[in-house]
Design a protein around this motif. Structure first.
Motif, PDB file in Angstrom:
ATOM      1  N   MET A   1       3.530 -13.684   3.432  1.00 56.65           N
ATOM      2  CA  MET A   1       2.474 -12.699   3.342  1.00 56.65           C
ATOM      3  C   MET A   1       3.033 -11.466   2.622  1.00 56.65           C
ATOM      4  O   MET A   1       4.133 -11.027   2.880  1.00 56.65           O
ATOM      5  CB  MET A   1       1.964 -12.303   4.729  1.00 56.65           C
ATOM      6  N   THR A   2       2.215 -10.916   1.723  1.00 56.74           N
ATOM      7  CA  THR A   2       2.561  -9.691   1.009  1.00 56.74           C
ATOM      8  C   THR A   2       1.464  -8.667   1.234  1.00 56.74           C
ATOM      9  O   THR A   2       0.293  -8.952   1.003  1.00 56.74           O
ATOM     10  CB  THR A   2       2.685  -9.965  -0.510  1.00 56.74           C
ATOM     11  N   LEU A  10      -9.881   5.441 -10.375  1.00 58.07           N
ATOM     12  CA  LEU A  10     -10.678   6.591  -9.933  1.00 58.07           C
ATOM     13  C   LEU A  10     -10.049   7.306  -8.739  1.00 58.07           C
ATOM     14  O   LEU A  10     -10.565   8.318  -8.281  1.00 58.07           O
ATOM     15  CB  LEU A  10     -12.099   6.139  -9.576  1.00 58.07           C
ATOM     16  N   GLY A  11      -8.954   6.765  -8.210  1.00 56.58           N
ATOM     17  CA  GLY A  11      -8.247   7.420  -7.117  1.00 56.58           C
ATOM     18  C   GLY A  11      -8.498   6.871  -5.730  1.00 56.58           C
ATOM     19  O   GLY A  11      -7.956   7.385  -4.758  1.00 56.58           O
ATOM     20  N   TYR A  12      -9.316   5.833  -5.593  1.00 55.13           N
ATOM     21  CA  TYR A  12      -9.562   5.237  -4.282  1.00 55.13           C
ATOM     22  C   TYR A  12      -8.348   4.402  -3.877  1.00 55.13           C
ATOM     23  O   TYR A  12      -7.880   3.566  -4.650  1.00 55.13           O
ATOM     24  CB  TYR A  12     -10.807   4.354  -4.303  1.00 55.13           C
ATOM     25  N   GLU A  13      -7.843   4.628  -2.678  1.00 53.33           N
ATOM     26  CA  GLU A  13      -6.693   3.894  -2.180  1.00 53.33           C
ATOM     27  C   GLU A  13      -7.147   2.645  -1.435  1.00 53.33           C
ATOM     28  O   GLU A  13      -8.148   2.675  -0.725  1.00 53.33           O
ATOM     29  CB  GLU A  13      -5.872   4.779  -1.247  1.00 53.33           C
ATOM     30  N   TYR A  14      -6.403   1.557  -1.605  1.00 52.03           N
ATOM     31  CA  TYR A  14      -6.743   0.313  -0.928  1.00 52.03           C
ATOM     32  C   TYR A  14      -5.490  -0.455  -0.551  1.00 52.03           C
ATOM     33  O   TYR A  14      -4.407  -0.225  -1.093  1.00 52.03           O
ATOM     34  CB  TYR A  14      -7.675  -0.545  -1.779  1.00 52.03           C
ATOM     35  N   VAL A  15      -5.658  -1.339   0.420  1.00 51.76           N
ATOM     36  CA  VAL A  15      -4.594  -2.228   0.871  1.00 51.76           C
ATOM     37  C   VAL A  15      -4.925  -3.628   0.386  1.00 51.76           C
ATOM     38  O   VAL A  15      -6.064  -4.083   0.518  1.00 51.76           O
ATOM     39  CB  VAL A  15      -4.480  -2.223   2.413  1.00 51.76           C
ATOM     40  N   ARG A  16      -3.925  -4.276  -0.151  1.00 56.16           N
ATOM     41  CA  ARG A  16      -4.096  -5.652  -0.633  1.00 56.16           C
ATOM     42  C   ARG A  16      -3.166  -6.554   0.172  1.00 56.16           C
ATOM     43  O   ARG A  16      -1.986  -6.250   0.345  1.00 56.16           O
ATOM     44  CB  ARG A  16      -3.735  -5.727  -2.108  1.00 56.16           C
ATOM     45  N   CYS A  17      -3.722  -7.643   0.665  1.00 52.78           N
ATOM     46  CA  CYS A  17      -2.958  -8.601   1.465  1.00 52.78           C
ATOM     47  C   CYS A  17      -3.074  -9.969   0.825  1.00 52.78           C
ATOM     48  O   CYS A  17      -4.181 -10.475   0.623  1.00 52.78           O
ATOM     49  CB  CYS A  17      -3.485  -8.622   2.896  1.00 52.78           C
ATOM     50  N   ASP A  21      -2.799 -18.538  -1.476  1.00 52.79           N
ATOM     51  CA  ASP A  21      -3.825 -18.337  -2.495  1.00 52.79           C
ATOM     52  C   ASP A  21      -4.891 -17.337  -2.062  1.00 52.79           C
ATOM     53  O   ASP A  21      -5.759 -16.984  -2.856  1.00 52.79           O
ATOM     54  CB  ASP A  21      -4.505 -19.673  -2.847  1.00 52.79           C
ATOM     55  N   ASP A  22      -4.854 -16.890  -0.814  1.00 50.15           N
ATOM     56  CA  ASP A  22      -5.829 -15.921  -0.322  1.00 50.15           C
ATOM     57  C   ASP A  22      -5.401 -14.511  -0.707  1.00 50.15           C
ATOM     58  O   ASP A  22      -4.239 -14.142  -0.580  1.00 50.15           O
ATOM     59  CB  ASP A  22      -5.974 -16.010   1.202  1.00 50.15           C
ATOM     60  N   ASP A  23      -6.354 -13.741  -1.175  1.00 47.90           N
ATOM     61  CA  ASP A  23      -6.094 -12.373  -1.613  1.00 47.90           C
ATOM     62  C   ASP A  23      -7.234 -11.499  -1.097  1.00 47.90           C
ATOM     63  O   ASP A  23      -8.373 -11.661  -1.512  1.00 47.90           O
ATOM     64  CB  ASP A  23      -6.039 -12.345  -3.140  1.00 47.90           C
TER      65      ASP A  23
END
Length: 83
Positions: A1-2, A10-17, A21-23
């Motif tokens: 897992m990463t 535009l400056g919006y912060e997000y978390v990506r997991c 193959d799931d993103d």
């Protein structure tokens, strides 16, 4: 897992997991809104999460509110703040 934190152009912060193959992606302001509101409302088509001061990376709880999606989008299109 990463798991990693990013920012849109535009400056919006997000978390990506990523797991295999799931993103999956979730915005920080949505997570903050879940602290005060029912997550089902936060992730529904009925509501948008709005930054009161219009600064997309300012994700303090007092700067993040739920707005009715239609009103929120119309306000931004018309160049005014949602009610």
């Amino acid at each position: 897992m990463t798991v990693s934190v990013h920012q849109t152009g535009l400056g919006y912060e997000y978390v990506r997991c990523r797991v295999g193959d799931d993103d999956s992606t979730i915005y920080i302001h949505q997570l903050v809104a879940c602290l005060e509101h029912d997550p089902r409302a936060v992730f529904s088509d009925e509501f948008d999460v709005h930054h009161c001061n219009h600064v997309p990376w300012d994700n303090r709880p007092e700067n993040v509110v739920l707005e009715e999606a239609y009103d929120h989008r119309c306000a931004h299109l018309e160049g005014r703040s949602p009610a």
